[in-house]
Write a protein that holds these residues in place. Sequence first.
Motif, PDB file in Angstrom:
ATOM      1  N   GLY A   1      89.100  65.192  34.354  1.00  0.00           N
ATOM      2  CA  GLY A   1      90.440  64.710  34.008  1.00  0.00           C
ATOM      3  C   GLY A   1      90.576  63.214  34.201  1.00  0.00           C
ATOM      4  O   GLY A   1      91.201  62.516  33.391  1.00  0.00           O
ATOM      5  N   LEU A   2      89.966  62.690  35.272  1.00  0.00           N
ATOM      6  CA  LEU A   2      90.010  61.251  35.525  1.00  0.00           C
ATOM      7  C   LEU A   2      89.288  60.491  34.431  1.00  0.00           C
ATOM      8  O   LEU A   2      89.741  59.429  33.984  1.00  0.00           O
ATOM      9  CB  LEU A   2      89.370  60.957  36.887  1.00  0.00           C
ATOM     10  CG  LEU A   2      89.355  59.493  37.345  1.00  0.00           C
ATOM     11  CD1 LEU A   2      90.782  58.966  37.502  1.00  0.00           C
ATOM     12  CD2 LEU A   2      88.584  59.353  38.649  1.00  0.00           C
ATOM     13  N   ASP A   3      88.167  61.046  33.967  1.00  0.00           N
ATOM     14  CA  ASP A   3      87.436  60.401  32.882  1.00  0.00           C
ATOM     15  C   ASP A   3      88.267  60.362  31.611  1.00  0.00           C
ATOM     16  O   ASP A   3      88.316  59.342  30.912  1.00  0.00           O
ATOM     17  CB  ASP A   3      86.128  61.158  32.637  1.00  0.00           C
ATOM     18  CG  ASP A   3      85.341  60.584  31.470  1.00  0.00           C
ATOM     19  OD1 ASP A   3      85.139  59.358  31.438  1.00  0.00           O
ATOM     20  OD2 ASP A   3      84.934  61.364  30.594  1.00  0.00           O
ATOM     21  N   ARG A   4      88.955  61.441  31.289  1.00  0.00           N
ATOM     22  CA  ARG A   4      89.808  61.467  30.101  1.00  0.00           C
ATOM     23  C   ARG A   4      90.951  60.477  30.232  1.00  0.00           C
ATOM     24  O   ARG A   4      91.322  59.808  29.258  1.00  0.00           O
ATOM     25  CB  ARG A   4      90.351  62.881  29.886  1.00  0.00           C
ATOM     26  CG  ARG A   4      89.285  63.925  29.621  1.00  0.00           C
ATOM     27  CD  ARG A   4      88.511  63.616  28.355  1.00  0.00           C
ATOM     28  NE  ARG A   4      89.384  63.597  27.181  1.00  0.00           N
ATOM     29  CZ  ARG A   4      88.994  63.182  25.998  1.00  0.00           C
ATOM     30  NH1 ARG A   4      87.780  62.697  25.819  1.00  0.00           N
ATOM     31  NH2 ARG A   4      89.829  63.204  24.983  1.00  0.00           N
ATOM     32  N   TRP A   5      91.521  60.347  31.436  1.00  0.00           N
ATOM     33  CA  TRP A   5      92.607  59.382  31.646  1.00  0.00           C
ATOM     34  C   TRP A   5      92.102  57.964  31.433  1.00  0.00           C
ATOM     35  O   TRP A   5      92.788  57.140  30.828  1.00  0.00           O
ATOM     36  CB  TRP A   5      93.161  59.547  33.065  1.00  0.00           C
ATOM     37  CG  TRP A   5      94.235  58.540  33.383  1.00  0.00           C
ATOM     38  CD1 TRP A   5      95.543  58.612  33.053  1.00  0.00           C
ATOM     39  CD2 TRP A   5      94.053  57.320  34.098  1.00  0.00           C
ATOM     40  NE1 TRP A   5      96.212  57.497  33.514  1.00  0.00           N
ATOM     41  CE2 TRP A   5      95.320  56.677  34.162  1.00  0.00           C
ATOM     42  CE3 TRP A   5      92.954  56.694  34.691  1.00  0.00           C
ATOM     43  CZ2 TRP A   5      95.512  55.459  34.779  1.00  0.00           C
ATOM     44  CZ3 TRP A   5      93.138  55.466  35.321  1.00  0.00           C
ATOM     45  CH2 TRP A   5      94.413  54.869  35.351  1.00  0.00           C
ATOM     46  N   ARG A   6      90.884  57.699  31.926  1.00  0.00           N
ATOM     47  CA  ARG A   6      90.317  56.358  31.716  1.00  0.00           C
ATOM     48  C   ARG A   6      90.147  56.064  30.243  1.00  0.00           C
ATOM     49  O   ARG A   6      90.401  54.951  29.774  1.00  0.00           O
ATOM     50  CB  ARG A   6      88.969  56.246  32.428  1.00  0.00           C
ATOM     51  CG  ARG A   6      89.017  56.227  33.959  1.00  0.00           C
ATOM     52  CD  ARG A   6      87.671  55.758  34.474  1.00  0.00           C
ATOM     53  NE  ARG A   6      87.562  55.915  35.928  1.00  0.00           N
ATOM     54  CZ  ARG A   6      86.822  56.820  36.522  1.00  0.00           C
ATOM     55  NH1 ARG A   6      86.118  57.677  35.807  1.00  0.00           N
ATOM     56  NH2 ARG A   6      86.754  56.890  37.840  1.00  0.00           N
ATOM     57  N   GLN A   7      89.695  57.069  29.480  1.00  0.00           N
ATOM     58  CA  GLN A   7      89.476  56.852  28.061  1.00  0.00           C
ATOM     59  C   GLN A   7      90.793  56.566  27.324  1.00  0.00           C
ATOM     60  O   GLN A   7      90.853  55.685  26.463  1.00  0.00           O
ATOM     61  CB  GLN A   7      88.809  58.098  27.449  1.00  0.00           C
ATOM     62  CG  GLN A   7      87.388  58.334  27.914  1.00  0.00           C
ATOM     63  CD  GLN A   7      86.446  57.218  27.528  1.00  0.00           C
ATOM     64  OE1 GLN A   7      86.602  56.605  26.471  1.00  0.00           O
ATOM     65  NE2 GLN A   7      85.488  56.939  28.373  1.00  0.00           N
ATOM     66  N   LYS A   8      91.847  57.283  27.681  1.00  0.00           N
ATOM     67  CA  LYS A   8      93.155  57.046  27.039  1.00  0.00           C
ATOM     68  C   LYS A   8      93.749  55.719  27.454  1.00  0.00           C
ATOM     69  O   LYS A   8      94.419  55.055  26.673  1.00  0.00           O
ATOM     70  CB  LYS A   8      94.119  58.184  27.393  1.00  0.00           C
ATOM     71  CG  LYS A   8      93.741  59.523  26.767  1.00  0.00           C
ATOM     72  CD  LYS A   8      94.742  60.598  27.132  1.00  0.00           C
ATOM     73  CE  LYS A   8      94.389  61.937  26.479  1.00  0.00           C
ATOM     74  NZ  LYS A   8      95.365  62.999  26.825  1.00  0.00           N
ATOM     75  N   ALA A   9      93.500  55.314  28.715  1.00  0.00           N
ATOM     76  CA  ALA A   9      94.077  54.061  29.202  1.00  0.00           C
ATOM     77  C   ALA A   9      93.303  52.840  28.727  1.00  0.00           C
ATOM     78  O   ALA A   9      93.808  51.727  28.778  1.00  0.00           O
ATOM     79  CB  ALA A   9      94.098  54.061  30.734  1.00  0.00           C
TER      80      ALA A   9
ATOM     81  N   ASN B   1      89.598  51.214  38.697  1.00  0.00           N
ATOM     82  CA  ASN B   1      88.369  51.854  38.243  1.00  0.00           C
ATOM     83  C   ASN B   1      87.184  51.500  39.123  1.00  0.00           C
ATOM     84  O   ASN B   1      86.330  52.327  39.419  1.00  0.00           O
ATOM     85  CB  ASN B   1      88.068  51.445  36.794  1.00  0.00           C
ATOM     86  CG  ASN B   1      88.990  52.136  35.801  1.00  0.00           C
ATOM     87  OD1 ASN B   1      89.580  53.147  36.106  1.00  0.00           O
ATOM     88  ND2 ASN B   1      89.119  51.558  34.617  1.00  0.00           N
TER      89      ASN B   1
ATOM     90  N   SER C   1      81.448  57.565  32.512  1.00  0.00           N
ATOM     91  CA  SER C   1      82.192  58.237  31.454  1.00  0.00           C
ATOM     92  C   SER C   1      81.290  59.229  30.744  1.00  0.00           C
ATOM     93  O   SER C   1      80.143  58.913  30.399  1.00  0.00           O
ATOM     94  CB  SER C   1      82.731  57.230  30.430  1.00  0.00           C
ATOM     95  OG  SER C   1      83.287  57.895  29.311  1.00  0.00           O
TER      96      SER C   1
ATOM     97  N   ARG D   1      94.212  47.986  36.528  1.00  0.00           N
ATOM     98  CA  ARG D   1      93.433  49.128  36.074  1.00  0.00           C
ATOM     99  C   ARG D   1      91.949  48.918  36.332  1.00  0.00           C
ATOM    100  O   ARG D   1      91.231  49.834  36.737  1.00  0.00           O
ATOM    101  CB  ARG D   1      93.667  49.355  34.581  1.00  0.00           C
ATOM    102  CG  ARG D   1      93.062  50.647  34.060  1.00  0.00           C
ATOM    103  CD  ARG D   1      93.404  50.850  32.605  1.00  0.00           C
ATOM    104  NE  ARG D   1      92.828  49.810  31.778  1.00  0.00           N
ATOM    105  CZ  ARG D   1      93.197  49.562  30.532  1.00  0.00           C
ATOM    106  NH1 ARG D   1      94.174  50.259  30.004  1.00  0.00           N
ATOM    107  NH2 ARG D   1      92.620  48.620  29.820  1.00  0.00           N
TER     108      ARG D   1
END
Length: 331
Positions: A322-330, A24, A274, A20
């Motif tokens: 959307g990619l930023d939100r995915w990073r935050q959840k991951a 990133n 982010s 991951r």
Amino acid sequence: MDRALAVDGSVRSARFVTARRVLNERGVLVGLVIVALAFGALIGPQFFAAGNLELMARQTVIVCVAALGMTMIVVSGGIDLSVGSIVALSTVVTAVLLRHEVGPLAAALGAVAAGALCGAINGLLITQLRVVPFIVTLGTMLLVRGAAKGLADERRVEAPITWLNDLLRTAQDGRGWLLPTGIWMTAALAVVVAFTLQYTRFGRHLFAIGSSERTARLCGVRINRTKLAVYTVGAALAALSGVLQFSKLSVGDPTVAQGLELDVIAAVIIGGGSLLGGRGSVVGTIAGAAIMSVIQIGCSQQGLPNWVQQIVTGAIIVFAVGLDRWRQKAA
């Protein structure tokens, strides 16, 4: 058996975290290569010709210089929607000063100072009124754009030719170090901003504020002073981008760079920044800006109409969020 399973699970978890992190940090570079190869396959080998690559580089630096400042702002957990208007104001100020027989260097510095003043006003409003940056900079976006139109009397401002017009032009006498001066200037700025973020106390404070403003305050970070400084520096870099835009246009145009703030923000987010703060990198921002330019120039050379380019750009911005939100959840 249980210990073996635990060790195996720990190894898999470590591998996932490593993968991951690599995604990133390097994923945006891979994305840039994929986008370039895709347009190369559609357009042909001429897409990678030296002249076309230089064209893409010149287009990238205008977004990139403003995005360097936006990177610092986003790292601190803020945002600035007024950068496009500051770019327009910068072109007008440069042209007006040149028309009044001010030297080109002084004209460029005057434009940067005007942008820095706009950024300082943003910082003061955000820190003293305690209003969220989105709302403040949305208002100043209109305010600065109106000021640019008023200063230009709502028309383009012609200016005498100086060396500022050559910042994004290849030298014809062989002394241009193969690339326009503006590209080298952008590279130098990128090194300075990267060094600032990674190796200075100011940079560490930006990351601390973006990660947790409350914790940063308890650790003794002067929140208001740091925010004022970062918005001032970010706007000054946006104004410098406006000087490069003036070099490209050779006139002061109060209507230029409408929507540029979206390209700038998208470049930062695609590059690993982010919207919630605490993360961002110069290398990622440069790659994100390059992706935006490659797509725009590729669509143009493919003969796609402007509305298609706008759809593609909008899709990229949605993808970036959307990619930023995915990073935050991951995370």
